[in-house]
Design a protein around this motif. Structure first.
Motif, PDB file in Angstrom:
ATOM      1  N   ASP A   1       9.143 -25.441  32.222  1.00 51.33           N
ATOM      2  CA  ASP A   1       9.526 -23.908  32.380  1.00 51.33           C
ATOM      3  C   ASP A   1       9.203 -23.600  31.289  1.00 51.33           C
ATOM      4  OD1 ASP A   1      11.495 -25.498  31.036  1.00 51.33           O
ATOM      5  OD2 ASP A   1      12.780 -24.446  32.230  1.00 51.33           O
ATOM      6  N   GLY A   2       8.531 -23.615  30.087  1.00 50.34           N
ATOM      7  CA  GLY A   2       7.875 -23.945  28.497  1.00 50.34           C
ATOM      8  C   GLY A   2       9.159 -24.105  27.749  1.00 50.34           C
ATOM      9  N   ARG A   3      10.543 -24.583  28.406  1.00 52.96           N
ATOM     10  CA  ARG A   3      11.533 -24.868  26.663  1.00 52.96           C
ATOM     11  C   ARG A   3      11.226 -26.213  26.286  1.00 52.96           C
ATOM     12  NH1 ARG A   3      17.032 -23.226  30.117  1.00 52.96           N
ATOM     13  NH2 ARG A   3      16.634 -24.680  31.406  1.00 52.96           N
ATOM     14  N   ALA A   4      11.397 -26.838  25.760  1.00 46.55           N
ATOM     15  CA  ALA A   4      11.724 -27.985  24.709  1.00 46.55           C
ATOM     16  C   ALA A   4      12.873 -28.586  25.084  1.00 46.55           C
ATOM     17  CB  ALA A   4      11.380 -27.969  23.317  1.00 46.55           C
ATOM     18  N   ASN A   5      13.315 -27.792  25.183  1.00 49.84           N
ATOM     19  CA  ASN A   5      15.131 -28.399  26.159  1.00 49.84           C
ATOM     20  C   ASN A   5      15.644 -27.719  27.315  1.00 49.84           C
ATOM     21  OD1 ASN A   5      15.420 -29.915  23.943  1.00 49.84           O
ATOM     22  ND2 ASN A   5      16.295 -28.162  22.513  1.00 49.84           N
ATOM     23  N   PRO A   6      14.365 -28.453  28.111  1.00 52.43           N
ATOM     24  CA  PRO A   6      15.161 -27.970  29.780  1.00 52.43           C
ATOM     25  C   PRO A   6      16.466 -28.414  29.993  1.00 52.43           C
ATOM     26  CG  PRO A   6      13.500 -29.873  30.077  1.00 52.43           C
ATOM     27  CD  PRO A   6      13.498 -29.629  28.257  1.00 52.43           C
ATOM     28  N   PHE A   7      17.161 -28.391  30.224  1.00 53.03           N
ATOM     29  CA  PHE A   7      18.422 -29.488  30.411  1.00 53.03           C
ATOM     30  C   PHE A   7      19.275 -28.622  29.569  1.00 53.03           C
ATOM     31  CE2 PHE A   7      17.920 -32.046  27.284  1.00 53.03           C
ATOM     32  CZ  PHE A   7      19.106 -32.624  26.750  1.00 53.03           C
ATOM     33  N   SER A   8      19.345 -27.594  28.564  1.00 56.04           N
ATOM     34  CA  SER A   8      20.233 -27.613  28.026  1.00 56.04           C
ATOM     35  C   SER A   8      20.541 -26.016  28.137  1.00 56.04           C
ATOM     36  CB  SER A   8      19.748 -27.109  26.367  1.00 56.04           C
ATOM     37  OG  SER A   8      18.683 -26.056  26.577  1.00 56.04           O
TER      38      SER A   8
ATOM     39  N   THR B   1      13.846 -22.596  19.967  1.00 51.45           N
ATOM     40  CA  THR B   1      12.584 -23.614  20.230  1.00 51.45           C
ATOM     41  C   THR B   1      11.011 -23.128  20.560  1.00 51.45           C
ATOM     42  OG1 THR B   1      14.296 -25.436  19.566  1.00 51.45           O
ATOM     43  CG2 THR B   1      11.972 -26.003  20.014  1.00 51.45           C
ATOM     44  N   GLU B   2      10.251 -22.756  19.515  1.00 50.48           N
ATOM     45  CA  GLU B   2       9.401 -22.467  20.395  1.00 50.48           C
ATOM     46  C   GLU B   2       8.020 -23.449  20.069  1.00 50.48           C
ATOM     47  OE1 GLU B   2       7.712 -18.005  19.261  1.00 50.48           O
ATOM     48  OE2 GLU B   2       9.906 -18.111  19.022  1.00 50.48           O
ATOM     49  N   VAL B   3       7.316 -23.959  21.450  1.00 53.66           N
ATOM     50  CA  VAL B   3       6.187 -25.285  21.069  1.00 53.66           C
ATOM     51  C   VAL B   3       4.945 -24.330  20.744  1.00 53.66           C
ATOM     52  CG1 VAL B   3       4.770 -26.843  22.533  1.00 53.66           C
ATOM     53  CG2 VAL B   3       7.485 -26.575  22.393  1.00 53.66           C
ATOM     54  N   PHE B   4       4.292 -24.577  20.098  1.00 54.72           N
ATOM     55  CA  PHE B   4       2.397 -23.547  19.716  1.00 54.72           C
ATOM     56  C   PHE B   4       1.764 -24.894  20.144  1.00 54.72           C
ATOM     57  CE2 PHE B   4       5.688 -21.142  17.944  1.00 54.72           C
ATOM     58  CZ  PHE B   4       4.731 -19.826  17.085  1.00 54.72           C
TER      59      PHE B   4
END
Length: 181
Positions: A22-29, A72-75
């Protein structure tokens, strides 16, 4: 790379590193209640206090609010995080990966010295290297380094480009969330 390939590369990285699609680095948060979610953010970002000196002067309550507001963003490799001349509105702390601070050589010593005098990340002697297309690499930053902090207090234009060298996970603090905290 084509847009399609970049999207595939992004999701492949997200799956292999974070088990997230889903594009989130911490999906369960997002599934946690507010209290546990905040505790998790504080734990995962506890090193920020040591990386960003002005955070050490914050009260525990203010620090908790600031850390909670960070995203948090991932590039991808070679993504531009910041473009020179754009108006700054976010501060970034590198959680993983490397970025390079770059400027066009045509601006010369005067601009590079001005950037250095106004930015904590360029304090000390400039280590100039020439990159692709006549760009100068002013600094390479990695885990624990931060940039863009001036934009939290001032509505100023960015003085250099910042581009990722590899996959980079950045903690981002937008100005409006900083002001609200």
């Amino acid at each position: 790379q084509s847009l399609r390939q970049r999207i595939i590369t992004f999701y492949d990285h997200m799956w292999h590193k974070y088990h997230s699609l889903d594009g989130r680095a911490n999906p369960f948060s997002g599934e946690l209640n507010a209290k546990i979610g905040l505790e998790m953010k504080l734990y995962m970002r506890s090193n920020l206090v040591h990386c960003v000196p002005w955070l050490q002067a914050c009260t525990p309550d203010a620090l908790m609010l600031i850390v909670n507001e960070m995203e948090t963003e991932v590039f991808l490799p070679d993504d531009y995080v910041i473009r020179k001349g754009s108006t700054g509105s976010k501060m970034y702390v590198i959680a993983s990966g490397k970025v390079q601070v770059i400027s066009k050589s045509s601006f010369g010593n005067q601009t590079a010295e001005w950037i250095r005098s106004t930015s904590r990340i360029l304090a000390g002697p400039l280590r100039r290297q020439t990159a692709q297309g006549g760009e100068e690499i002013l600094r390479v930053l990695d885990k624990g380094d931060y940039f863009g902090d001036i934009s939290l207090g001032l509505n100023v234009k960015r003085t250099a480009d910042v581009r990722t060298l590899d996959f980079a996970e950045l903690h981002v603090l937008p100005r409006e969330k900083f002001e609200a905290a």
